[in-house]
Design an enzyme around this catalytic site. Structure first.
Site, mmCIF file in Angstrom:
data_model
loop_
_atom_site.group_PDB
_atom_site.id
_atom_site.type_symbol
_atom_site.label_atom_id
_atom_site.label_comp_id
_atom_site.label_asym_id
_atom_site.label_seq_id
_atom_site.Cartn_x
_atom_site.Cartn_y
_atom_site.Cartn_z
ATOM 1 N N HIS A 1 -1.200 -1.373 -4.346
ATOM 2 C CA HIS A 1 -2.473 -1.001 -3.721
ATOM 3 C C HIS A 1 -2.502 0.521 -3.530
ATOM 4 O O HIS A 1 -1.650 1.087 -2.847
ATOM 5 C CB HIS A 1 -2.596 -1.720 -2.379
ATOM 6 C CG HIS A 1 -3.897 -1.520 -1.678
ATOM 7 N ND1 HIS A 1 -5.032 -2.244 -1.978
ATOM 8 C CD2 HIS A 1 -4.246 -0.673 -0.685
ATOM 9 C CE1 HIS A 1 -6.030 -1.858 -1.189
ATOM 10 N NE2 HIS A 1 -5.578 -0.904 -0.391
ATOM 11 N N SER B 1 0.846 -1.199 0.000
ATOM 12 C CA SER B 1 0.000 0.000 0.000
ATOM 13 C C SER B 1 0.876 1.240 0.000
ATOM 14 O O SER B 1 1.612 1.496 0.956
ATOM 15 C CB SER B 1 -0.906 0.017 1.230
ATOM 16 O OG SER B 1 -1.469 1.309 1.356
ATOM 17 N N HIS C 1 -8.249 1.119 -4.317
ATOM 18 C CA HIS C 1 -9.203 0.980 -3.200
ATOM 19 C C HIS C 1 -9.862 2.341 -2.965
ATOM 20 O O HIS C 1 -9.221 3.266 -2.475
ATOM 21 C CB HIS C 1 -8.415 0.490 -1.966
ATOM 22 C CG HIS C 1 -9.201 0.426 -0.702
ATOM 23 N ND1 HIS C 1 -8.600 0.249 0.535
ATOM 24 C CD2 HIS C 1 -10.542 0.488 -0.451
ATOM 25 C CE1 HIS C 1 -9.533 0.217 1.482
ATOM 26 N NE2 HIS C 1 -10.707 0.377 0.911
ATOM 27 N N MET D 1 -8.807 8.400 -0.866
ATOM 28 C CA MET D 1 -9.647 8.836 0.261
ATOM 29 C C MET D 1 -10.179 10.238 0.011
ATOM 30 O O MET D 1 -9.448 11.097 -0.473
ATOM 31 C CB MET D 1 -8.819 8.850 1.548
ATOM 32 C CG MET D 1 -8.187 7.518 1.879
ATOM 33 S SD MET D 1 -7.363 7.590 3.482
ATOM 34 C CE MET D 1 -6.537 5.996 3.492
ATOM 35 N N ASP E 1 -6.891 -6.064 4.303
ATOM 36 C CA ASP E 1 -6.217 -4.754 4.319
ATOM 37 C C ASP E 1 -6.279 -4.155 5.714
ATOM 38 O O ASP E 1 -7.354 -3.851 6.217
ATOM 39 C CB ASP E 1 -6.930 -3.846 3.294
ATOM 40 C CG ASP E 1 -6.281 -2.482 3.123
ATOM 41 O OD1 ASP E 1 -5.212 -2.243 3.711
ATOM 42 O OD2 ASP E 1 -6.863 -1.667 2.381
ATOM 43 N N PHE F 1 -6.324 5.241 7.714
ATOM 44 C CA PHE F 1 -4.913 5.442 8.076
ATOM 45 C C PHE F 1 -4.142 4.130 8.042
ATOM 46 O O PHE F 1 -4.704 3.065 8.326
ATOM 47 C CB PHE F 1 -4.816 6.039 9.490
ATOM 48 C CG PHE F 1 -5.521 7.359 9.594
ATOM 49 C CD1 PHE F 1 -4.878 8.542 9.238
ATOM 50 C CD2 PHE F 1 -6.850 7.408 10.003
ATOM 51 C CE1 PHE F 1 -5.553 9.756 9.297
ATOM 52 C CE2 PHE F 1 -7.524 8.625 10.062
ATOM 53 C CZ PHE F 1 -6.878 9.800 9.709
ATOM 54 N N MET G 1 -11.782 -5.365 5.221
ATOM 55 C CA MET G 1 -10.954 -4.443 6.003
ATOM 56 C C MET G 1 -10.701 -5.029 7.388
ATOM 57 O O MET G 1 -11.632 -5.488 8.057
ATOM 58 C CB MET G 1 -11.657 -3.084 6.173
ATOM 59 C CG MET G 1 -11.755 -2.235 4.926
ATOM 60 S SD MET G 1 -10.198 -1.936 4.068
ATOM 61 C CE MET G 1 -9.233 -1.066 5.327
ATOM 62 N N ASP H 1 -4.648 3.762 -2.279
ATOM 63 C CA ASP H 1 -5.748 4.147 -1.399
ATOM 64 C C ASP H 1 -6.255 5.542 -1.738
ATOM 65 O O ASP H 1 -5.570 6.535 -1.488
ATOM 66 C CB ASP H 1 -5.278 4.104 0.057
ATOM 67 C CG ASP H 1 -5.088 2.676 0.552
ATOM 68 O OD1 ASP H 1 -6.063 1.911 0.515
ATOM 69 O OD2 ASP H 1 -3.961 2.338 0.956
ATOM 70 N N MET I 1 -12.040 4.780 -1.095
ATOM 71 C CA MET I 1 -12.700 5.098 0.183
ATOM 72 C C MET I 1 -13.360 6.453 -0.002
ATOM 73 O O MET I 1 -12.926 7.473 0.540
ATOM 74 C CB MET I 1 -11.660 5.107 1.312
ATOM 75 C CG MET I 1 -11.228 3.708 1.725
ATOM 76 S SD MET I 1 -9.635 3.695 2.575
ATOM 77 C CE MET I 1 -8.556 3.625 1.143
HETATM 78 C C1 DX5 Z 1 -6.278 1.968 5.334
HETATM 79 C C2 DX5 Z 1 -5.825 1.574 3.956
HETATM 80 C C3 DX5 Z 1 -4.750 0.582 3.934
HETATM 81 C C4 DX5 Z 1 -3.484 0.987 4.660
HETATM 82 C C5 DX5 Z 1 -2.913 -0.253 5.252
HETATM 83 O O1 DX5 Z 1 -7.429 2.722 5.223
HETATM 84 O O2 DX5 Z 1 -6.920 1.045 3.214
HETATM 85 O O3 DX5 Z 1 -4.466 0.135 2.618
HETATM 86 O O4 DX5 Z 1 -2.533 1.594 3.847
HETATM 87 O O5 DX5 Z 1 -1.791 0.089 5.983
HETATM 88 P P1 DX5 Z 1 -1.151 -0.887 7.054
HETATM 89 O O6 DX5 Z 1 -0.719 -2.131 6.332
HETATM 90 O O7 DX5 Z 1 0.000 -0.090 7.587
HETATM 91 O O8 DX5 Z 1 -2.189 -1.169 8.082
HETATM 92 ZN ZN ZN Z 2 -6.458 0.054 1.283
#
Ligand code: DX5
Ligand code: ZN
Length: 217
Positions: free
Chosen positions: A36, A11, A69, A40, A178, A146, A140, A38, A71
């Site tokens: 990956h 990620s 991903h 947001m 994740d 975060f 999740m 993210d 969000m």
């Molecule tokens: C959180 C993200 C994850 C995050 C995972 O909202 O969707 O992809 O980057 O990070 P770690 O592996 O550090 O928990």
């Molecule tokens: Zn993610």
């Protein structure tokens, strides 16, 4: 289970945003199977990251598939543009979407693989009607928003349920997890039925990312 049957998706939330290409190349050199990404929006989750332009630019710096991903609220408004920007897999949250079948169909029509995401406290029941149209289900294991949070082990029951349904019904969707994945908990995650592991902190904070990727596998 062969070593390669589990895919590792670093990620880039844990990478340096001012030098994303370097982070992506580091993940690629470490043996990652996909990247990956993210996205947001500061509404669905209390954090902001990036949008189409970042996906477009990352696409130029790697041959690995981009696992995007979302969000964000109303993902249906944006999925096509993410595919155009370079997403190979687009996952969106059931909690954020009012028109799940249409959104899955739009991702497929745009030419990418489709996936649904459920938060740690969202039961599996709500996504059952859509599983036949999913290429991936993302469970999740932390509240999204975060990196670097603690793994919530109760979600493994949902992974087991999904795996059981997939076997019974002959569905071929990937099961991705994740949040909070470490070399220590990776074995039980895989044993529950996960075949795609996302990891941010565990990989990007590692001195030797290649060894960490192998450790997760
Ligand atoms: C959180 C993200 C994850 C995050 C995972 O909202 O969707 O992809 O980057 O990070 P770690 O592996 O550090 O928990
Ligand atoms: Zn993610």
């Amino acid at each position: 289970m062969t070593k390669r049957s589990v895919k590792i998706a670093p990620s880039i939330l844990s990478a340096d945003f001012s030098n994303m290409a370097a982070g992506v190349k580091r993940a690629e050199a470490a043996g990652a199977d996909m990247i990956h990404c993210d996205v947001m929006d500061g509404v669905f989750v209390p954090n902001l990251t990036f949008g189409f332009k970042m996906i477009e630019d990352i696409k130029k710096s790697t041959r690995l598939p981009l696992d995007v991903h979302l969000m964000i609220v109303e993902p249906e408004r944006y999925v096509e543009r993410f595919v155009k920007a370079g997403a190979d897999i687009v996952t969106f949250h059931i909690e954020a979407c009012k028109s799940v079948p249409e959104t899955l169909a739009a991702i497929k029509a745009a030419g990418a693989r489709r996936g649904l995401v459920i938060n740690p406290h969202t039961p599996v029941d709500g996504i059952l009607p859509y599983l036949k149209d999913c290429d991936m289900v993302l469970v999740m294991s932390v509240m999204p928003g975060f990196g670097g949070q603690k793994f919530m082990p109760h979600v493994l029951d949902k992974v087991r349920t999904l795996k059981k349904i997939a076997v019974e019904k002959n569905y071929t969707f990937d099961i991705e997890i994740d949040g909070g994945i470490t070399i220590e908990n990776a074995s039980e995650v895989k044993a529950a039925g996960v075949n795609v592991i996302v990891a941010g902190n565990t990989l990007f904070a590692a001195k030797d990312m290649k060894a960490a990727v192998e450790g997760l596998r």
